[in-house]
Design a protein around this motif. Structure first.
Motif, mmCIF file in Angstrom:
data_model
loop_
_atom_site.group_PDB
_atom_site.id
_atom_site.type_symbol
_atom_site.label_atom_id
_atom_site.label_comp_id
_atom_site.label_asym_id
_atom_site.label_seq_id
_atom_site.Cartn_x
_atom_site.Cartn_y
_atom_site.Cartn_z
ATOM 1 N N LYS A 42 -17.448 9.047 14.515
ATOM 2 C CA LYS A 42 -16.123 9.643 14.310
ATOM 3 C C LYS A 42 -15.115 8.811 15.089
ATOM 4 N N GLU A 43 -13.979 8.563 14.442
ATOM 5 C CA GLU A 43 -12.937 7.771 15.082
ATOM 6 C C GLU A 43 -11.574 8.343 14.716
ATOM 7 N N GLU A 44 -10.746 8.552 15.717
ATOM 8 C CA GLU A 44 -9.402 9.072 15.470
ATOM 9 C C GLU A 44 -8.487 7.927 15.055
ATOM 10 N N ILE A 45 -7.743 8.140 13.984
ATOM 11 C CA ILE A 45 -6.779 7.149 13.497
ATOM 12 C C ILE A 45 -5.460 7.336 14.230
ATOM 13 N N GLN A 46 -4.857 6.234 14.587
ATOM 14 C CA GLN A 46 -3.511 6.262 15.144
ATOM 15 C C GLN A 46 -2.578 5.669 14.103
ATOM 16 N N LEU A 47 -1.389 6.226 14.011
ATOM 17 C CA LEU A 47 -0.399 5.706 13.066
ATOM 18 C C LEU A 47 -0.041 4.266 13.408
ATOM 19 N N ASN A 48 0.191 3.468 12.384
ATOM 20 C CA ASN A 48 0.646 2.079 12.508
ATOM 21 C C ASN A 48 -0.335 1.181 13.267
ATOM 22 N N LYS A 59 -4.889 0.994 7.530
ATOM 23 C CA LYS A 59 -3.701 1.316 8.325
ATOM 24 C C LYS A 59 -2.950 2.451 7.633
ATOM 25 N N ILE A 60 -2.614 3.490 8.393
ATOM 26 C CA ILE A 60 -1.814 4.620 7.906
ATOM 27 C C ILE A 60 -0.452 4.551 8.592
ATOM 28 N N SER A 61 0.623 4.732 7.816
ATOM 29 C CA SER A 61 1.972 4.678 8.390
ATOM 30 C C SER A 61 2.898 5.617 7.626
ATOM 31 N N ASN A 62 4.131 5.747 8.110
ATOM 32 C CA ASN A 62 5.195 6.532 7.463
ATOM 33 C C ASN A 62 4.769 7.962 7.139
ATOM 34 N N LEU A 63 4.319 8.679 8.140
ATOM 35 C CA LEU A 63 3.893 10.067 7.971
ATOM 36 C C LEU A 63 5.115 10.965 7.846
ATOM 37 N N MET A 76 2.120 9.939 3.240
ATOM 38 C CA MET A 76 1.894 8.806 4.139
ATOM 39 C C MET A 76 1.623 7.559 3.313
ATOM 40 N N ASP A 77 1.820 6.414 3.938
ATOM 41 C CA ASP A 77 1.480 5.143 3.309
ATOM 42 C C ASP A 77 0.126 4.690 3.838
ATOM 43 N N MET A 78 -0.662 4.080 2.953
ATOM 44 C CA MET A 78 -1.963 3.566 3.326
ATOM 45 C C MET A 78 -2.039 2.110 2.905
ATOM 46 N N THR A 79 -2.569 1.270 3.779
ATOM 47 C CA THR A 79 -2.802 -0.129 3.463
ATOM 48 C C THR A 79 -4.236 -0.455 3.822
ATOM 49 N N ILE A 80 -4.935 -1.097 2.887
ATOM 50 C CA ILE A 80 -6.286 -1.583 3.171
ATOM 51 C C ILE A 80 -6.269 -3.083 2.952
ATOM 52 N N LEU A 81 -6.586 -3.829 4.012
ATOM 53 C CA LEU A 81 -6.719 -5.279 3.943
ATOM 54 C C LEU A 81 -8.206 -5.588 3.869
ATOM 55 N N LYS A 82 -8.642 -6.143 2.747
ATOM 56 C CA LYS A 82 -10.063 -6.423 2.572
ATOM 57 C C LYS A 82 -10.450 -7.722 3.260
ATOM 58 N N GLY A 158 -23.661 1.600 3.331
ATOM 59 C CA GLY A 158 -25.096 1.888 3.248
ATOM 60 C C GLY A 158 -25.355 3.307 3.728
ATOM 61 N N HIS A 159 -26.220 3.444 4.727
ATOM 62 C CA HIS A 159 -26.505 4.759 5.298
ATOM 63 C C HIS A 159 -25.684 5.014 6.552
ATOM 64 N N LYS A 160 -24.755 4.126 6.856
ATOM 65 C CA LYS A 160 -23.886 4.312 8.017
ATOM 66 C C LYS A 160 -22.558 4.896 7.531
ATOM 67 N N LEU A 161 -22.180 6.021 8.097
ATOM 68 C CA LEU A 161 -20.934 6.684 7.731
ATOM 69 C C LEU A 161 -20.005 6.696 8.932
ATOM 70 N N LYS A 162 -18.723 6.493 8.667
ATOM 71 C CA LYS A 162 -17.724 6.608 9.724
ATOM 72 C C LYS A 162 -16.643 7.546 9.223
ATOM 73 N N LYS A 163 -16.377 8.585 9.981
ATOM 74 C CA LYS A 163 -15.335 9.558 9.641
ATOM 75 C C LYS A 163 -14.104 9.183 10.458
ATOM 76 N N LEU A 164 -13.089 8.646 9.788
ATOM 77 C CA LEU A 164 -11.823 8.334 10.435
ATOM 78 C C LEU A 164 -10.870 9.481 10.131
ATOM 79 N N TYR A 165 -10.248 10.025 11.146
ATOM 80 C CA TYR A 165 -9.374 11.175 10.924
ATOM 81 C C TYR A 165 -8.053 11.015 11.659
#
Length: 176
Positions: A42-48, A59-63, A76-82, A158-165
């Motif tokens: 589990k990992e807490e997301i911080q804005l920007n 990245k989450i921004s503009n809440l 909110m805005d979401m950006t995913i850089l692959k 795979g079998h590894k899950l990460k919950k970002l909140y």
């Protein structure tokens, strides 16, 4: 039935039970080995801020929040850089990856996802940056009360899950 037939039937049943038991045990061991790498973080997301996910960075921004009657909409805005070379087609499951929790309970209202540049890309198109506007709407029993909302992204590798909140505190229909 004579003694010979009884002995033959009992021998066949014993061999059959031992065979089925050994096959079942081998399948259990194989299945157990396959899922031993299961992990949930589990990992807490911080804005920007950029946060590592399996395909790159999130990245989450503009809440922002809007209320109408007893309904609150979180935008909110979401950006995913692959990462380069990432072949994961996560966008196929993107609408199921983000959920909204209201006071730690699952909210059944789904999110709305719109690409910012209005260029809808199919799974066959390769890209390095995915930008979207996320909106979640939910009804609150007491819009003027205090509520704890969480926007959750479940990242699967795979079998590894990460919950970002992203925790969001709402008081009187406004984000505090």
């Amino acid at each position: 039935m004579n003694n010979y037939e009884k002995t033959l039937v009992i021998t066949v049943l014993v061999v059959l039970i031992i065979s089925i038991g050994s096959i079942g045990y081998r399948q259990y061991v194989k299945a157990n080995e396959k899922f031993t790498d299961y992990e949930l973080k589990k990992e807490e997301i911080q804005l920007n801020h950029n946060h590592e996910i399996s395909v790159g960075k999130l990245k989450i921004s503009n809440l922002d929040a809007h209320t109408v009657s007893n309904e609150i909409t979180i935008d909110m805005d979401m950006t995913i850089l692959k990462n380069k070379g990432s072949k994961d087609e996560f966008e196929k499951n993107l609408d199921g990856a983000f959920i909204l929790l209201v006071d730690d309970l699952y909210d059944t209202s789904g999110g709305k996802y719109e690409l910012k540049n209005s260029k809808y890309k199919t799974a066959s198109v390769t890209y390095d940056k995915y930008e979207a506007r996320l909106s979640f709407s939910t009804n609150l029993d007491n819009i003027k009360g205090k509520h704890k909302l969480k926007v959750v992204y479940l990242d699967r590798n795979g079998h590894k899950l990460k919950k970002l909140y992203l925790p969001i505190r709402v008081d009187g229909g406004k984000i505090v």
